[in-house]
Enzyme design. Structure first.
Site, PDB file in Angstrom:
ATOM      1  N   HIS A 114       0.870  -1.177   0.013  1.00  0.00           N
ATOM      2  CA  HIS A 114       0.097   0.125   0.133  1.00  0.00           C
ATOM      3  C   HIS A 114       0.831   1.134  -0.100  1.00  0.00           C
ATOM      4  O   HIS A 114       0.261   2.251  -0.543  1.00  0.00           O
ATOM      5  CB  HIS A 114      -0.890   0.008   1.306  1.00  0.00           C
ATOM      6  CG  HIS A 114      -2.209  -0.735   1.212  1.00  0.00           C
ATOM      7  ND1 HIS A 114      -2.146  -2.381   1.477  1.00  0.00           N
ATOM      8  CD2 HIS A 114      -3.291  -0.582   0.356  1.00  0.00           C
ATOM      9  CE1 HIS A 114      -3.245  -2.973   1.324  1.00  0.00           C
ATOM     10  NE2 HIS A 114      -3.974  -1.984   0.388  1.00  0.00           N
TER      11      HIS A 114
ATOM     12  N   ARG B  88     -15.370   2.781   0.490  1.00  0.00           N
ATOM     13  CA  ARG B  88     -14.988   1.434   1.136  1.00  0.00           C
ATOM     14  C   ARG B  88     -14.970   1.423   2.565  1.00  0.00           C
ATOM     15  O   ARG B  88     -14.314   2.359   2.963  1.00  0.00           O
ATOM     16  CB  ARG B  88     -13.662   0.657   0.574  1.00  0.00           C
ATOM     17  CG  ARG B  88     -13.278  -0.596   1.134  1.00  0.00           C
ATOM     18  CD  ARG B  88     -12.192  -1.268   0.535  1.00  0.00           C
ATOM     19  NE  ARG B  88     -10.782  -0.647   0.959  1.00  0.00           N
ATOM     20  CZ  ARG B  88      -9.557  -0.724   0.308  1.00  0.00           C
ATOM     21  NH1 ARG B  88      -9.503  -1.588  -0.575  1.00  0.00           N
ATOM     22  NH2 ARG B  88      -8.769   0.142   0.665  1.00  0.00           N
TER      23      ARG B  88
ATOM     24  N   GLU C  91     -12.016 -10.029  -3.949  1.00  0.00           N
ATOM     25  CA  GLU C  91     -10.540  -9.955  -3.688  1.00  0.00           C
ATOM     26  C   GLU C  91     -10.043 -11.290  -2.966  1.00  0.00           C
ATOM     27  O   GLU C  91      -8.776 -11.607  -2.850  1.00  0.00           O
ATOM     28  CB  GLU C  91      -9.868  -8.766  -2.945  1.00  0.00           C
ATOM     29  CG  GLU C  91     -10.758  -8.509  -1.594  1.00  0.00           C
ATOM     30  CD  GLU C  91     -10.441  -7.136  -0.910  1.00  0.00           C
ATOM     31  OE1 GLU C  91      -9.406  -6.724  -1.333  1.00  0.00           O
ATOM     32  OE2 GLU C  91     -11.406  -6.890   0.081  1.00  0.00           O
TER      33      GLU C  91
ATOM     34  N   ASN D 181      -5.391  -6.471  -6.750  1.00  0.00           N
ATOM     35  CA  ASN D 181      -3.941  -6.476  -6.110  1.00  0.00           C
ATOM     36  C   ASN D 181      -4.154  -7.760  -5.003  1.00  0.00           C
ATOM     37  O   ASN D 181      -3.311  -8.639  -5.066  1.00  0.00           O
ATOM     38  CB  ASN D 181      -3.755  -5.203  -5.239  1.00  0.00           C
ATOM     39  CG  ASN D 181      -3.634  -4.111  -6.046  1.00  0.00           C
ATOM     40  OD1 ASN D 181      -3.282  -4.072  -7.376  1.00  0.00           O
ATOM     41  ND2 ASN D 181      -4.042  -2.699  -5.630  1.00  0.00           N
TER      42      ASN D 181
ATOM     43  N   ARG E 104       2.236  -9.703  -0.955  1.00  0.00           N
ATOM     44  CA  ARG E 104       3.003  -8.758  -1.894  1.00  0.00           C
ATOM     45  C   ARG E 104       3.776  -7.404  -1.210  1.00  0.00           C
ATOM     46  O   ARG E 104       4.193  -6.801  -1.859  1.00  0.00           O
ATOM     47  CB  ARG E 104       1.633  -8.154  -2.519  1.00  0.00           C
ATOM     48  CG  ARG E 104       0.595  -7.268  -1.753  1.00  0.00           C
ATOM     49  CD  ARG E 104      -0.528  -7.062  -2.502  1.00  0.00           C
ATOM     50  NE  ARG E 104      -1.772  -6.500  -1.806  1.00  0.00           N
ATOM     51  CZ  ARG E 104      -2.182  -5.217  -1.690  1.00  0.00           C
ATOM     52  NH1 ARG E 104      -1.513  -4.206  -2.270  1.00  0.00           N
ATOM     53  NH2 ARG E 104      -3.253  -4.955  -0.912  1.00  0.00           N
TER      54      ARG E 104
ATOM     55  N   CYS F  48     -10.618  -2.364  -9.407  1.00  0.00           N
ATOM     56  CA  CYS F  48      -9.910  -1.083  -8.852  1.00  0.00           C
ATOM     57  C   CYS F  48      -8.690  -1.463  -8.276  1.00  0.00           C
ATOM     58  O   CYS F  48      -7.924  -0.727  -7.372  1.00  0.00           O
ATOM     59  CB  CYS F  48     -10.715  -0.613  -7.659  1.00  0.00           C
ATOM     60  SG  CYS F  48     -11.258  -1.783  -6.238  1.00  0.00           S
TER      61      CYS F  48
END
Length: 762
Positions: free
Chosen positions: A364, A507, A609, A632, A643, A680
């Site tokens: 992030h 969100r 996700e 992601n 990640r 997104c």
């Protein structure tokens, strides 16, 4: 065996340079394994050969001189196979090469293991003996374990040595990482060190004059005084909860800080020309080494106390130095682990680039650098932080390279590249007011991912189709406590008003993973599979209801709010959210009886996700109004790749065939069930990714502000029919490498080679 491994690792780590580290290493290995010879070869990738770096048993005059090719001899064979070789008669092997320079005629037994760091062979360890025998499995295991344990340490020492040599010879150093946000930055390194260790820097001397020594002594004494005060406060705070015998440890710490103990030794080192940090490091490591050499276990444990005290003093030395520093105008932030709060503290007009040793290019914090358009490099694992502080640097985030102390010619070359980059940026930006319509007349909705940088002005409201993802947690991360309902309402109202009448998808609070709140500590072994997103909100309905009410009130009279739920894995979670949303609605009805007509029920959606959510699309079509793919996290969970972990960063690839097929399946199913859908994730911000997504049927893409113009420029020059042909070919491939190759060829064939602009070959 474990004690011997620890001893070797500790002694090697305490050496001031690579040569001494390797000399200690071969001596200790020879002694520990009771063999006649131990040698270390390092890989020189500039000359494609191995060079003998240290030995105990071969000709010492050959060190630094004797070289053997990557594909030659037994050393080369070990590197080629990437596995140990254990021979009783080495000279009988067809790959054995005799060299009179090294004097190994009398040796028969031969055991060699590769030194591997980040999938790269950095060297080979060899032990030899005149007695013809095969080394035992235990001996082989010991050497393999030692190699694995010390690989990163030796690689780090090697990089330090290279940087030192480059500095002496005024050469440019070049290190490799992983690109985050693309671009070029030419500036000065500013190191931020949230986590210190004595391995973070190499010892160095100051200018050899008395005034310089006095300044360093003053700096050290200030740090000691601050540490004393820190221990005093800790002792007072714990006096009510700890027994007196436990509190006595603080008295021991104060004694260790005494001038006759630690202080006297450090100041003596400073008077010999060492800077305060280096003097402290030399003294602490010497004391720790002496304690660890003792047989008494109690004394050995005291080494940890000494190390802790030393690090606390070091932290105050660094803090004092940083307090006296000012941010350079062209600042390249260099740190161990980049956090959003670090970026928030730095004036945006000064920050031009970021280098993070740890973390991944899909974290992030990396997404934040992309949103701000700041070139970033991740995973430069062996970069010695304090050694580069204040140095000139170039970031080439196209080729994932960092240049330290660049030459004048290199700076001129990159300055020219930056001009070309600016021209390309202007070309993409020239059509920002135009609609995103493909050559065959299909409109694609381009939305913003917003909320990462809450201090940024809402300047993008008129240049996009709305907000596809507003991260409400950004506000929570800026505070020192949970925000009130009134504060949240004010924030949300500002955003909804700025983009009205365009939709804004907010969100709900999505903390966990690498997004943490300083005032709400959550300690988890595997946070990405833990207490994240909607799981946290449903476990704290008192906080969740406050957020829902703030959103509903902020939307009053506007009606452009949509609510998105993160990390949803089952239908029960959605039903519970709908119940709480209904409760919030009814409670507001009572509070706002005279103006309740202004409040609308916003559409509710789920993020896709987690892989399980893909298979619940028939249920989602009945339960929610829309869905949004978070590519992601979906990529992370499909490929089982953290990640934020630089060790496996290269395995994270949204163009992996499995990811593309999953995204295609989602689009197909959503169309079948007539469920509105969008995406997104960062894949949408990449023009190549946007091409494939539009071909799949995604007509709504959300991305960071810096990517919208580029994606728009590309989509306006293509037909969906052509994109679909590319997609069908990509879906049939078996690897991401093949997918990337096909996309590259497609882009070139359609006259869009500007997208492939690279400053340097990677």
């Amino acid at each position: 065996m474990l004690a011997r491994l620890r001893k070797i690792a500790q002694v090697v780590s305490q050496q001031p340079d690579l040569n001494r580290a390797l000399e200690s290493f071969v001596s200790l290995v020879k002694e520990s394994m009771k063999t006649q010879c131990c040698s270390v070869y390092f890989a020189d990738y500039n000359q494609d050969n191995f060079v003998l770096m240290a030995t105990k048993g071969l000709n010492p005059d050959a060190v630094g001189k004797f070289r053997i090719g990557f594909t030659e001899g037994l050393v080369g064979l070990v590197a080629q196979r990437e596995e140990p070789i254990n021979l009783a008669f080495a000279q009988d092997h067809p790959r054995f090469i005799y060299s009179p320079d090294v004097d190994e005629d009398n040796y028969n037994a031969f055991l060699a293991v590769p030194i591997v760091h980040q999938k790269k062979i950095i060297g080979v360890i060899v032990i030899q003996q005149s007695l013809a025998r095969v080394f035992s499995q235990d001996e082989e295991s010991f050497l393999i374990t030692l190699s694995a344990q010390l690989a990163s340490q030796l690689a780090h020492a090697e990089v330090n040595e290279i940087l030192k040599q480059d500095e002496k010879t005024h050469q440019t150093s070049c290190l490799k990482g992983a690109s985050g946000a693309p671009g070029i930055a030419i500036g000065e390194a500013f190191v931020v060190m949230p986590k210190l260790s004595f391995t973070s820097f190499d010892v160095k001397k100051t200018d050899q004059d008395k005034s310089s020594n006095l300044e360093q002594i003053k700096l050290f004494r200030q740090a000691v005084a601050a540490t004393r005060n820190e221990f005093l406060i800790m002792s007072q705070e714990l006096s009510d909860t700890l027994p007196s015998e436990a509190l006595a440890v603080f008295q021991v710490y104060q004694q260790l800080l005494d001038a006759k103990s630690l202080g006297q030794k450090v100041e003596k080192e400073i008077k010999q020309g060492w800077c305060a940090k280096s003097a402290l490091k030399r003294v602490i490591e010497s004391i720790v080494g002496q304690f660890m050499a003792m047989q008494d276990s109690y004394i050995k444990e005291r080494a940890i106390d000494v190390q802790d005290i030393g690090l606390r003093v070091l932290q105050h030395v660094i803090d004092t130095e940083h307090a006296l520093k000012t941010y350079p105008d062209n600042m390249i932030l260099v740190t161990d682990v980049l956090t959003p709060s670090m970026i928030a503290q730095i004036p945006k007009e000064k920050l031009i680039g970021v280098i993070s040793i740890s973390g991944g290019s899909n974290s992030h914090a990396s997404i934040l650098t992309k949103a701000l358009g700041i070139p970033a490099i991740w995973g430069v694992i062996d970069l010695p932080l304090l050694q580069v502080d204040g140095k000139e640097m170039i970031i080439d985030a196209y080729a994932s390279k960092v240049y330290i102390s660049p030459s004048k010619a290199l700076k001129q070359e990159y300055s020219q590249f930056k001009k070309q980059e600016g021209i390309l940026h202007d070309q993409f930006e020239s059509e920002y007011e135009l609609d995103t319509t493909t050559l065959d007349g299909k409109h694609i909705q381009l939305l913003l991912n917003a909320g990462l940088e809450v201090s940024t002005e809402l300047t993008n409201a008129h240049f996009c189709d709305g907000v596809g993802l507003y991260r409400t947690e950004a506000w929570f991360m800026q505070k020192s406590r949970f925000p009130t309902q009134s504060e949240q309402e004010t924030w949300y109202r500002e955003v909804l008003t700025s983009y009205h009448p365009s939709p804004v998808i907010m969100r709900t609070l999505d903390i966990g993973g690498d997004k943490v709140l300083s005032y709400f500590d959550v300690d988890e072994e595997n946070p990405f599979l833990g207490w994240r997103g909607i799981r946290f909100s449903l476990d704290h309905p008192e906080l969740f209801l406050e957020q829902l009410k703030a959103m509903l009130k902020a939307n009053a009279g506007l009606g452009n709010l949509k609510i998105l739920l993160p990390m949803v894995t089952n239908v029960n979670e959605v039903e519970e959210v709908k119940r709480l949303l209904q409760q919030a609605y009814f409670e507001l009805e009572d509070e706002w009886a005279d103006q309740f007509y202004q409040i609308e029920r916003p559409e509710l959606g789920v993020m896709l996700e987690v892989p399980s959510s893909i298979f619940l699309l028939p249920e989602w079509a009945k339960k929610v109004d829309f869905c949004s793919v978070g590519s992601n996290d979906l990529t992370q969970y499909l490929l089982a790749v953290d990640r934020t972990n630089s060790q496996v960063a290269e395995l994270f690839d949204s163009y992996h065939p499995a990811v593309l097929r999953a995204l295609h399946q989602i689009a197909t199913s959503c169309n079948e069930y007539e469920l509105p859908f969008s995406l997104c994730g960062e894949l949408a911000a990449d023009p190549e990714g946007a091409i494939l997504l539009v071909a799949m049927g995604y007509k709504s893409l959300s991305m960071n502000p810096s990517s919208i113009n580029k994606v728009k420029w590309v989509l306006r020059r293509l037909k969906i029919a052509d994109m679909k042909i590319l997609l069908n070919m990509c879906l049939q491939q078996s690897s991401a490498i093949e997918v990337h190759r096909m996309i590259r060829n497609f882009i070139i064939s359609h006259g869009l080679s500007q997208l492939l602009y690279k400053v340097k070959d990677a």
